[in-house]
Design a protein around this motif. Structure first.
Motif, short mmCIF file in Angstrom:
data_model
loop_
_atom_site.label_atom_id
_atom_site.label_comp_id
_atom_site.label_asym_id
_atom_site.label_seq_id
_atom_site.Cartn_x
_atom_site.Cartn_y
_atom_site.Cartn_z
N LEU A 250 2.94 11.29 3.28
CA LEU A 250 3.21 10.13 2.40
C LEU A 250 4.67 9.70 2.44
CD1 LEU A 250 0.83 11.28 -0.42
CD2 LEU A 250 0.69 9.06 0.71
N PRO A 251 5.65 10.57 2.16
CA PRO A 251 7.05 10.11 2.23
C PRO A 251 7.51 9.79 3.64
CG PRO A 251 6.96 12.46 1.77
CD PRO A 251 5.56 11.96 1.68
N ALA A 252 6.89 10.42 4.66
CA ALA A 252 7.29 10.13 6.04
C ALA A 252 7.04 8.68 6.41
CB ALA A 252 6.55 11.05 7.01
N HIS A 253 6.15 7.99 5.70
CA HIS A 253 5.88 6.58 5.95
C HIS A 253 6.79 5.67 5.15
CE1 HIS A 253 2.37 8.04 8.07
NE2 HIS A 253 2.11 6.83 8.49
N GLY A 254 7.68 6.22 4.35
CA GLY A 254 8.69 5.42 3.67
C GLY A 254 8.14 4.35 2.76
N GLY A 255 7.06 4.65 2.04
CA GLY A 255 6.51 3.68 1.11
C GLY A 255 5.44 2.78 1.70
N ARG A 256 5.13 2.94 3.00
CA ARG A 256 4.05 2.17 3.61
C ARG A 256 2.73 2.92 3.44
NH1 ARG A 256 4.21 2.37 8.63
NH2 ARG A 256 5.96 3.78 8.94
N PRO A 257 1.60 2.20 3.45
CA PRO A 257 0.31 2.89 3.28
C PRO A 257 0.04 3.84 4.45
CG PRO A 257 0.08 0.51 2.94
CD PRO A 257 1.45 0.73 3.51
N VAL A 258 -0.58 4.95 4.14
CA VAL A 258 -1.01 5.91 5.15
C VAL A 258 -2.52 5.79 5.28
CG1 VAL A 258 -1.04 8.33 5.87
CG2 VAL A 258 0.85 7.46 4.46
N PRO A 259 -3.05 5.35 6.43
CA PRO A 259 -4.50 5.19 6.58
C PRO A 259 -5.24 6.52 6.44
CG PRO A 259 -3.30 4.12 8.37
CD PRO A 259 -2.32 4.98 7.65
N MET A 260 -6.47 6.45 5.97
CA MET A 260 -7.29 7.64 5.82
C MET A 260 -7.42 8.40 7.14
SD MET A 260 -9.05 9.69 3.97
CE MET A 260 -9.17 8.77 2.43
N LEU B 13 1.16 7.61 -6.77
CA LEU B 13 0.26 7.53 -5.62
C LEU B 13 -0.80 6.48 -5.89
CD1 LEU B 13 -0.31 11.22 -4.53
CD2 LEU B 13 0.33 9.35 -3.05
N THR B 14 -0.81 5.41 -5.09
CA THR B 14 -1.76 4.32 -5.31
C THR B 14 -2.67 4.17 -4.09
OG1 THR B 14 -0.23 2.66 -4.43
CG2 THR B 14 -0.15 3.10 -6.80
N ARG B 15 -3.87 3.73 -4.33
CA ARG B 15 -4.84 3.48 -3.25
C ARG B 15 -4.56 2.10 -2.67
NH1 ARG B 15 -10.26 5.35 -2.62
NH2 ARG B 15 -10.73 5.04 -0.41
N LEU C 161 2.71 5.92 -1.31
CA LEU C 161 3.62 6.56 -2.26
C LEU C 161 4.65 5.53 -2.71
CD1 LEU C 161 4.39 9.34 -3.52
CD2 LEU C 161 5.98 9.61 -1.61
N ARG C 162 4.72 5.31 -4.01
CA ARG C 162 5.65 4.31 -4.55
C ARG C 162 7.03 4.94 -4.69
NH1 ARG C 162 3.38 1.60 -9.82
NH2 ARG C 162 5.20 0.27 -9.38
N VAL C 163 7.93 4.56 -3.81
CA VAL C 163 9.27 5.16 -3.77
C VAL C 163 10.29 4.07 -3.49
CG1 VAL C 163 8.64 7.52 -3.13
CG2 VAL C 163 8.80 5.76 -1.36
N ASP C 164 11.56 4.41 -3.78
CA ASP C 164 12.67 3.56 -3.39
C ASP C 164 13.81 4.46 -2.93
OD1 ASP C 164 13.75 4.63 -5.69
OD2 ASP C 164 13.62 2.79 -6.87
N ALA C 165 14.99 3.88 -2.70
CA ALA C 165 16.11 4.65 -2.16
C ALA C 165 16.62 5.71 -3.12
CB ALA C 165 17.25 3.70 -1.77
N ASP C 166 16.33 5.58 -4.42
CA ASP C 166 16.76 6.58 -5.38
C ASP C 166 15.80 7.76 -5.47
OD1 ASP C 166 19.07 5.19 -6.14
OD2 ASP C 166 17.93 3.94 -7.55
#
Length: 648
Positions: free
Chosen positions: A44-54, A98-100, A107-112
């Motif tokens: 999840l964090p390795a995608h930097g906030g982009r969706p990770v496909p199933m 964590l959102t679908r 994963l909802r993240v930002d630079a902080d």
């Protein structure tokens, strides 16, 4: 997507992926167990906030051997992570972190809250400072960004799935930033500031010649010529023993400058120190020097002089070719047989030549070909390395080592790679360069979704051109030899061709070869040949419409091939999965697999709301095949649901 704001008194959540994957809630590091759950957290964090496909979760967790119910297992792991991040969250509730989304999770993240996004923000600011003429500020920002990457042996959970493509792309991003930092620091006389991150990067990638070359120059600029010379000799021995090659031009040139005592900041550092001109020596802040013209690979096929249309697709390709920085650029073009994928890729590549002065590589991967097996990427790598004058006896036999050598050869160079007619992601992945200076254009009948997930490829599905574009293409091909080419007759011809570029090209070539045949007569002949491909035969038997379709058909399983032959009698413009299941007389599971095969082979196209259709000429080909299977063909339509027969 911005991170969710914690409620009053609620501790914040932070994630780290630049090293061991870790997560904190407030000041407390959270234990993530078992192993599969840690892998889900890592992705999840390795995608930097982009969706990770199933599908990517499934591949990471079970490495191509998923159990039954794999998707349900992923849902359970995600649910457990949600409750870990937000204690007290009811089972089955959607959490805030964590959102679908998009058939997977984000994963909802930002630079902080995520060190990866903080790293990217600092690198972007460093590049802006460099562009604004503030190299000292840029170096400070680069060093701060690289300091976020921790040694993988630091305490904490062991890093998992590091060979998984998203983590490999992060490593490429890290190496690129180290190289930029080193070049900027050496130019402004601050080599000492980047020695620590450079040493760490070389420790992680000891045979990356671009990194080692920059460390040599930084050491020499800081007065450590002896250490630089010892490092070069060590790397030279390792290259010989492990890869069977000598140091490349970039590393050798850096070593020459160390021996000559020539500072990297010297504007005249292109010389050897003895008065001999060395225009090909690498300059700080530039990519590796281009090869001499006699060795410059120029493997692109000739451009199509009568190419027309495809403005939007060409605009996208041109924009990608002009991009700089970030991850390697990959454009994957897919579409049905004969839609013009190769013509577009080659035309776009010729337009982009000024952006890639260090050469162009081309390979037909024969994923769908009339004869022989698909190309082995190991053999393709040999051809690419030979194009850069690597002797065959020095090419490693081990596939991973050969791919590493290929990436080393292309490191720092601006090379365009065109991979035509790919069978799948596994064939393409070893042929991708590892640095952002290069660009890759791939064509395939299959939509290479895995290439987007694993390598950030931009996917572009090529549809049949508009009637105006197809008409313009026909007119361009008969230009100068058919003064009688009126728009009305040509429009009727391209309509009979289904606007399929290959069919249009075959008929236009015949019209140009026999100018005594009036175009209205050709249009009438095509109309009389309805539901037949006889009007689209070509003297070059491997390149006519029927042959092009056959390459996909031959790769089908027995059940998919049988369903394909049953498609022509189906009434209406499209069909649902239940219609096709009834048509084939198969179980739902087997029918779904057969439909999936046809979609991947581009003999069937998925439309919205679960409906499928085929191009008219593809249906004509299926009808021709079915003529030799009369019993099958007459049995099939009776199985159609009543509603499908009534819609005819």
């Amino acid at each position: 997507m911005p991170r969710p704001q914690p409620a009053a008194g609620e501790p914040s959540v932070r994630f780290s992926v630049l090293g061991p994957v870790r997560v904190w809630r407030g000041d407390d590091e959270l234990p993530v167990r078992p192993k599969q759950q840690r892998l889900v957290l890592a992705a999840l964090p390795a995608h930097g906030g982009r969706p990770v496909p199933m599908g990517e979760f499934v591949e990471l967790l079970w490495e191509g051997r998923p159990p039954a119910g794999a998707a349900n297992a992923v849902h359970r792991y995600v649910g457990a992570l949600r409750r870990l991040l937000e204690p007290g969250l009811p089972a089955g509730s959607a959490g805030r972190w964590l959102t679908r989304q998009a058939g997977g999770y984000r994963l909802r993240v930002d630079a902080d809250s995520l060190d990866l996004l903080r790293f990217r923000d600092l690198v972007d600011r460093a590049r802006r400072a460099q562009a604004a003429g503030e190299p000292t500020t840029a170096v400070d920002l680069f060093v701060t960004a690289l300091g976020l990457w921790r040694n993988r042996r630091t305490p904490g959970p062991e890093p998992l799935g590091r060979s998984h493509p998203p983590f490999m792309m992060l490593e490429h991003e890290y190496v690129s930033a180290v190289c930029e930092a080193a070049e900027t620091a050496v130019r402004c006389g601050r080599a000492a500031a980047v020695l620590t991150p450079l040493r760490r990067a070389v420790e992680r990638h000891p045979l990356d010649e671009a990194l080692v070359a920059r460390l040599l120059l930084a050491l020499a600029d800081d007065g450590e010529q002896a250490e630089a010379a010892a490092l070069y000799q060590d790397v030279r021995h390792r290259l010989a023993e492990e890869l069977g090659v000598d140091p490349g031009r970039e590393l050798s040139s850096a070593y020459d400058r160390v021996l000559c005592g020539q500072p990297a900041t010297d504007p005249g550092a292109g010389g050897t120190g003895d008065g001999t001109d060395r225009d090909d020596a690498p300059q700080p802040g530039r990519s590796a020097p281009p090869l001499t013209p006699s060795r410059l690979p120029a493997q692109l096929p000739a451009d199509l002089s009568c190419f027309t249309g495809r403005r939007e697709e060409l605009r996208q390709a041109t924009a990608m070719a002009g991009e700089r920085g970030g991850a390697p650029r990959v454009l994957a073009i897919d579409g049905i047989p004969g839609v013009g994928k190769t013509a577009l890729a080659v035309h776009a590549a010729h337009r982009a030549l000024p952006d890639f002065p260090d050469g162009q590589l081309f390979a037909d991967l024969r994923g769908f070909a009339p004869h022989g097996d698909p190309a082995d990427p190991h053999d393709v790598l040999a051809g690419f390395l030979h194009a850069f004058d690597v002797p065959r006896q020095r090419m490693p036999d081990e596939p991973d080592a050969r791919a590493t050598l290929y990436r080393n050869v292309l490191a720092g160079r601006r090379v365009l790679v065109v991979l035509d007619n790919a069978q799948g992601v596994e064939q393409v992945a070893p042929l991708l360069p590892g640095t952002p200076e290069c660009m890759v254009v791939v064509t395939s009948r299959t939509r290479l979704t895995g290439l987007a997930a694993a390598h950030g490829a931009h996917l572009a599905t090529l549809e049949v051109p508009s009637a105006d574009e197809a008409t313009a293409g026909f007119l361009r091909r008969v230009e100068g030899v058919r003064p009688d080419a009126d728009a009305g007759s040509v429009r009727r011809i391209v309509d009979r061709c289904g606007r399929l570029p290959l069919a249009v090209a075959v008929v236009a070539a015949r019209a140009a070869s026999y100018p005594e045949h009036p175009l209205p007569r050709i249009a009438a002949e095509l109309a009389r040949a309805d539901r037949s491909l006889d009007g689209f035969d070509d003297d070059h038997l491997d390149n006519d419409v029927r042959a092009a379709f056959s390459w996909s058909y031959r790769a089908l399983s027995e059940s998919a091939a049988r369903l394909f032959r049953l498609l022509p009698p189906h009434p209406g413009d499209d069909a649902t999965l239940s219609d096709l299941t009834a048509l084939a007389g198969l179980s739902p599971r087997v029918a779904a697999a057969a439909v999936g095969e046809l979609v991947r082979a581009r003999l069937l196209t998925a439309r919205r709301r679960g409906r499928y259709r085929s191009h008219d000429l593809i249906l004509a080909y299926a009808g021709e095949l079915a003529e030799s299977y009369d019993a099958v063909r007459t049995a099939g339509p009776s199985r159609l649901p009543e509603r499908a027969r009534a819609s005819a």
